[in-house]
Design a protein around this motif. Structure first.
Motif, PDB file in Angstrom:
ATOM      1  N   TRP A  60      -4.790  38.098 -31.047  1.00 33.05           N
ATOM      2  CA  TRP A  60      -5.653  37.171 -30.313  1.00 33.05           C
ATOM      3  C   TRP A  60      -6.642  37.986 -29.491  1.00 33.05           C
ATOM      4  O   TRP A  60      -6.251  38.748 -28.607  1.00 33.05           O
ATOM      5  CB  TRP A  60      -4.818  36.251 -29.424  1.00 33.05           C
ATOM      6  CG  TRP A  60      -4.239  35.093 -30.183  1.00 33.05           C
ATOM      7  CD1 TRP A  60      -4.710  33.818 -30.233  1.00 33.05           C
ATOM      8  CD2 TRP A  60      -3.072  35.114 -31.028  1.00 33.05           C
ATOM      9  NE1 TRP A  60      -3.930  33.043 -31.051  1.00 33.05           N
ATOM     10  CE2 TRP A  60      -2.922  33.814 -31.565  1.00 33.05           C
ATOM     11  CE3 TRP A  60      -2.161  36.105 -31.401  1.00 33.05           C
ATOM     12  CZ2 TRP A  60      -1.883  33.473 -32.427  1.00 33.05           C
ATOM     13  CZ3 TRP A  60      -1.126  35.767 -32.268  1.00 33.05           C
ATOM     14  CH2 TRP A  60      -0.998  34.472 -32.767  1.00 33.05           C
ATOM     15  N   VAL A  61      -7.912  37.858 -29.815  1.00 34.69           N
ATOM     16  CA  VAL A  61      -8.960  38.643 -29.167  1.00 34.69           C
ATOM     17  C   VAL A  61      -9.512  37.878 -27.967  1.00 34.69           C
ATOM     18  O   VAL A  61      -9.813  36.671 -28.063  1.00 34.69           O
ATOM     19  CB  VAL A  61     -10.090  38.965 -30.162  1.00 34.69           C
ATOM     20  CG1 VAL A  61     -11.291  39.588 -29.449  1.00 34.69           C
ATOM     21  CG2 VAL A  61      -9.584  39.901 -31.260  1.00 34.69           C
ATOM     22  N   ASP A  62      -9.671  38.580 -26.865  1.00 32.21           N
ATOM     23  CA  ASP A  62     -10.202  37.996 -25.624  1.00 32.21           C
ATOM     24  C   ASP A  62     -11.719  37.870 -25.734  1.00 32.21           C
ATOM     25  O   ASP A  62     -12.413  38.863 -25.935  1.00 32.21           O
ATOM     26  CB  ASP A  62      -9.827  38.895 -24.449  1.00 32.21           C
ATOM     27  CG  ASP A  62     -10.114  38.260 -23.096  1.00 32.21           C
ATOM     28  OD1 ASP A  62     -10.938  37.310 -23.034  1.00 32.21           O
ATOM     29  OD2 ASP A  62      -9.533  38.705 -22.102  1.00 32.21           O
ATOM     30  N   THR A  63     -12.240  36.651 -25.616  1.00 29.13           N
ATOM     31  CA  THR A  63     -13.682  36.426 -25.714  1.00 29.13           C
ATOM     32  C   THR A  63     -14.408  36.654 -24.389  1.00 29.13           C
ATOM     33  O   THR A  63     -15.633  36.677 -24.354  1.00 29.13           O
ATOM     34  CB  THR A  63     -13.975  34.990 -26.164  1.00 29.13           C
ATOM     35  OG1 THR A  63     -13.577  34.077 -25.131  1.00 29.13           O
ATOM     36  CG2 THR A  63     -13.252  34.662 -27.455  1.00 29.13           C
ATOM     37  N   ARG A  64     -13.648  36.764 -23.295  1.00 31.40           N
ATOM     38  CA  ARG A  64     -14.200  36.892 -21.937  1.00 31.40           C
ATOM     39  C   ARG A  64     -14.994  35.652 -21.528  1.00 31.40           C
ATOM     40  O   ARG A  64     -15.835  35.707 -20.633  1.00 31.40           O
ATOM     41  CB  ARG A  64     -15.043  38.161 -21.806  1.00 31.40           C
ATOM     42  CG  ARG A  64     -14.261  39.425 -22.149  1.00 31.40           C
ATOM     43  CD  ARG A  64     -15.026  40.697 -21.858  1.00 31.40           C
ATOM     44  NE  ARG A  64     -14.232  41.861 -22.228  1.00 31.40           N
ATOM     45  CZ  ARG A  64     -14.615  43.119 -22.040  1.00 31.40           C
ATOM     46  NH1 ARG A  64     -15.795  43.363 -21.471  1.00 31.40           N
ATOM     47  NH2 ARG A  64     -13.849  44.122 -22.407  1.00 31.40           N
ATOM     48  N   LEU A  65     -14.723  34.534 -22.182  1.00 31.05           N
ATOM     49  CA  LEU A  65     -15.303  33.240 -21.818  1.00 31.05           C
ATOM     50  C   LEU A  65     -14.166  32.295 -21.431  1.00 31.05           C
ATOM     51  O   LEU A  65     -13.030  32.461 -21.885  1.00 31.05           O
ATOM     52  CB  LEU A  65     -16.074  32.631 -22.992  1.00 31.05           C
ATOM     53  CG  LEU A  65     -17.261  33.406 -23.552  1.00 31.05           C
ATOM     54  CD1 LEU A  65     -17.777  32.713 -24.819  1.00 31.05           C
ATOM     55  CD2 LEU A  65     -18.378  33.497 -22.520  1.00 31.05           C
ATOM     56  N   ALA A 180      -7.510  42.800 -27.260  1.00 30.67           N
ATOM     57  CA  ALA A 180      -6.740  41.850 -28.051  1.00 30.67           C
ATOM     58  C   ALA A 180      -5.269  41.976 -27.681  1.00 30.67           C
ATOM     59  O   ALA A 180      -4.834  42.991 -27.112  1.00 30.67           O
ATOM     60  CB  ALA A 180      -6.938  42.094 -29.550  1.00 30.67           C
ATOM     61  N   TYR A 181      -4.510  40.928 -28.033  1.00 28.07           N
ATOM     62  CA  TYR A 181      -3.107  40.864 -27.656  1.00 28.07           C
ATOM     63  C   TYR A 181      -2.278  40.340 -28.830  1.00 28.07           C
ATOM     64  O   TYR A 181      -2.803  39.750 -29.769  1.00 28.07           O
ATOM     65  CB  TYR A 181      -2.935  39.965 -26.427  1.00 28.07           C
ATOM     66  CG  TYR A 181      -3.718  40.455 -25.241  1.00 28.07           C
ATOM     67  CD1 TYR A 181      -3.160  41.335 -24.324  1.00 28.07           C
ATOM     68  CD2 TYR A 181      -5.054  40.064 -25.064  1.00 28.07           C
ATOM     69  CE1 TYR A 181      -3.900  41.812 -23.243  1.00 28.07           C
ATOM     70  CE2 TYR A 181      -5.797  40.534 -23.984  1.00 28.07           C
ATOM     71  CZ  TYR A 181      -5.213  41.408 -23.083  1.00 28.07           C
ATOM     72  OH  TYR A 181      -5.948  41.884 -22.032  1.00 28.07           O
ATOM     73  N   THR A 182      -0.990  40.541 -28.720  1.00 28.29           N
ATOM     74  CA  THR A 182      -0.089  40.131 -29.792  1.00 28.29           C
ATOM     75  C   THR A 182       0.261  38.650 -29.727  1.00 28.29           C
ATOM     76  O   THR A 182       0.947  38.146 -30.624  1.00 28.29           O
ATOM     77  CB  THR A 182       1.211  40.945 -29.729  1.00 28.29           C
ATOM     78  OG1 THR A 182       1.789  40.799 -28.419  1.00 28.29           O
ATOM     79  CG2 THR A 182       0.942  42.418 -30.012  1.00 28.29           C
ATOM     80  N   ALA A 183      -0.193  37.957 -28.702  1.00 26.14           N
ATOM     81  CA  ALA A 183       0.131  36.537 -28.557  1.00 26.14           C
ATOM     82  C   ALA A 183      -1.048  35.793 -27.938  1.00 26.14           C
ATOM     83  O   ALA A 183      -1.949  36.400 -27.348  1.00 26.14           O
ATOM     84  CB  ALA A 183       1.377  36.357 -27.696  1.00 26.14           C
TER      85      ALA A 183
END
Length: 406
Positions: A60-65, A180-183
Motif C-alpha cells: 500500500w503506497v502512501d499518496t500523501r493526500l 509504502a507499507y505491507t498493510a
C-alpha cells in the motif's frame, strides 16, 4: 468499456511453457537479468523465467493526500507480479504498470476479468495478458487500484488530483522516492528494491487517461506510456463545442467505480464533482485541472498512442490534440489509428500488436537497440484490414481544412 481478452492458459500450454523455461534457464544466462536503464543490446527479451514461480505480493503506497478527510494520508493498493529468479540473483527489473479504477467494480477486457486473491489476501490472478506475457521476459507487472477503488483509501475524483497523484505516488515509490507499507493501515515499511526505477504505463480508456495525466506531471522514472483510447482533456470527453455528449457528469462515473467504503465517506468529493461540471457546458476550474494537454511540455516519457477513428466513447479529438501538443514539445512518439471504435488492438490486430508492444517496452525499459524508435511513426488502417506504415504523421504537406455547408 471493453478491453483485450486474456491470452488463454491451458494446462497443456502451461506444461510446455514450463518445460521450455526450464531448458532455457539451464542453458542460458537470461538477457533480461542484465537489464539496466540506458543499456543497449540487440535482439529481444525472451521468456526465460518461470511464470508459475513468480513473486506475487501486495503493498500500500502512501499518496500523501487525505482525499476522504479521515485525518490520515491515503494509501493505494498495489498488486505486483515479478519474476523470482532475478531477485535471487540480485538483479533489478523494469515495471509495466496499469493504474485503473475498474479492478473490482467492472473488470477489464472483453471477459470483464477482475483481480482475485487467496484467503490471505495475496493476489492470485491478474486481468489481461501483461503479467503472463511479460513476467517470463523479465518485467514486473504492477496493477494499481486508484484512490477510492477496490482495496485503496481515498476518493475517486475522475481524472483530478487524487486520481493522478495516487498513480504518480506508485511511480515515485518504484523509483525509491516514496513510502509504502505491507498493510492498508499500520504495517511495516517496504521498499521496491527489486525495481530498476524504469516504469512504463499502459491501459485502455480511463487507465490510458491516467497514463496521460501522470506523464503530464513530468514524474521521474516514467520512461514510456501506451495510452489506448485515452482522454487528454476531460471537458472534451463530456462536451463537443459546449454541447453535452452524455446525460451525466463525472460524479456519476465516480459512483460507478467507488468502493463501498468510498461511497460512505466521499460525499464531499461527489458534491464537488457535480457542482464543478455543470451540464451547461461552461468551462470551470474542474476542467482546467483535468486538461493534460496544457502540460504536454512536462512530458519526459515516450508515447505510443493508440486510438480508433470510430470511437464514439472517447472521441478522436482527445487523441489528435494530445498528439499535436506532444509534437510541439518534441516528445518521442508513435501512433496506431484503426478503423475500429473503443477497442484494444489485442482484439483486432493481435499478432502485430503483441510484437510491437514487446519491442516498444524492450527498447524503452530494457535498453534494447531493436530499431522500434526508427520504424514508421504511424500505422494507419486505411480500410478494414488494410494498414499503411507512414514514416511521419501527419504526412508532409497535410493541411487543416473545414467543411462548409452548401
Amino acid at each position: 468499456m471493453t478491453n483485450p481478452a486474456r491470452i488463454p492458459r491451458t494446462p497443456f500450454t502451461a506444461l510446455v511453457l514450463a518445460a521450455v523455461v526450464a531448458l532455457l534457464s539451464a542453458l542460458t544466462v537470461p538477457a533480461a537479468a542484465q537489464a539496466a536503464p540506458g543499456g543497449s543490446r540487440s535482439g529481444e527479451s525472451r521468456p526465460v523465467y518461470s511464470y508459475d514461480r513468480a513473486i506475487r505480493e501486495s503493498v500500500w503506497v502512501d499518496t500523501r493526500l487525505d482525499g476522504d478527510g479521515d485525518g490520515r494520508t491515503d494509501r493505494v493498493a498495489v498488486d505486483i507480479a515479478r519474476p523470482s529468479e532475478p531477485a535471487r540473483q540480485g538483479h533489478r527489473v523494469p515495471v509495466i504498470m496499469d493504474a485503473s479504477p475498474y479492478y473490482s467494480c467492472c473488470g477489464r477486457g472483453n471477459e470483464s476479468q477482475k483481480k482475485t486473491y487467496d484467503a490471505q489476501g495475496r493476489p492470485v490472478r491478474f486481468p489481461l495478458f501483461y503479467d503472463n506475457y511479460f513476467v517470463p521476459r523479465g518485467y514486473a507487472t504492477v496493477l494499481v487500484d486508484l484512490a477510492g477503488t477496490n482495496r485503496s483509501d481515498g476518493c475517486v475524483d475522475v481524472g483530478g488530483r487524487s486520481d493522478i497523484r495516487s498513480a504518480k505516488a506508485v511511480v515515485d515509490w518504484l523509483g525509491g522516492r516514496g513510502r509504502a507499507y505491507t498493510a492498508r493501515t499500520g504495517g511495516k515499511p517496504v521498499t521496491a528494491g527489486w525495481s530498476n526505477g524504469s516504469t512504463g504505463m499502459i491501459g485502455k480508456s480511463w487507465d490510458a487517461t491516467i497514463a496521460n495525466g501522470v506523464a503530464a506531471t513530468g514524474v521521474k522514472g516514467l520512461k514510456t506510456i501506451v495510452p489506448i483510447a485515452g482522454i487528454s482533456s476531460w471537458y472534451d470527453y463530456y462536451f463537443a463545442k459546449g454541447a453535452p455528449l452524455y446525460d451525466s457528469g463525472p460524479d456519476s462515473l465516480a459512483q460507478l467505480v467507488d468502493s463501498p467504503d468510498a461511497q460512505k465517506r466521499c460525499a464531499a468529493v461527489q458534491k464537488k464533482l457535480a457542482e464543478g461540471a455543470p451540464r451547461s457546458g461552461d468551462w470551470t476550474g474542474l476542467w482546467t485541472e483535468r486538461d493534460y494537454v496544457r502540460d504536454a511540455g512536462k512530458v519526459r516519457a515516450s508515447v505510443f498512442l493508440v486510438h480508433g477513428m470510430q470511437d464514439l466513447n472517447v472521441r478522436t479529438r482527445n487523441a489528435g490534440q494530445w498528439w499535436d501538443a506532444l509534437a510541439r514539445h518534441g516528445v518521442e512518439r508513435k501512433v496506431w489509428l484503426s478503423q475500429t471504435g473503443h477497442v484494444d488492438p489485442f482484439d483486432y490486430r493481435r499478432g502485430a500488436w503483441v510484437k510491437t508492444l514487446h519491442h516498444w517496452f524492450d527498447h524503452y525499459l530494457m535498453g534494447y537497440d531493436n530499431g522500434i524508435e526508427r520504424a514508421a511513426m504511424a500505422d494507419i488502417e486505411r480500410s478494414p484490414g488494410t494498414w499503411s506504415a507512414d514514416p511521419q504523421w501527419p504526412a508532409p504537406g497535410t493541411s487543416a481544412t473545414t467543411l462548409r455547408p452548401r
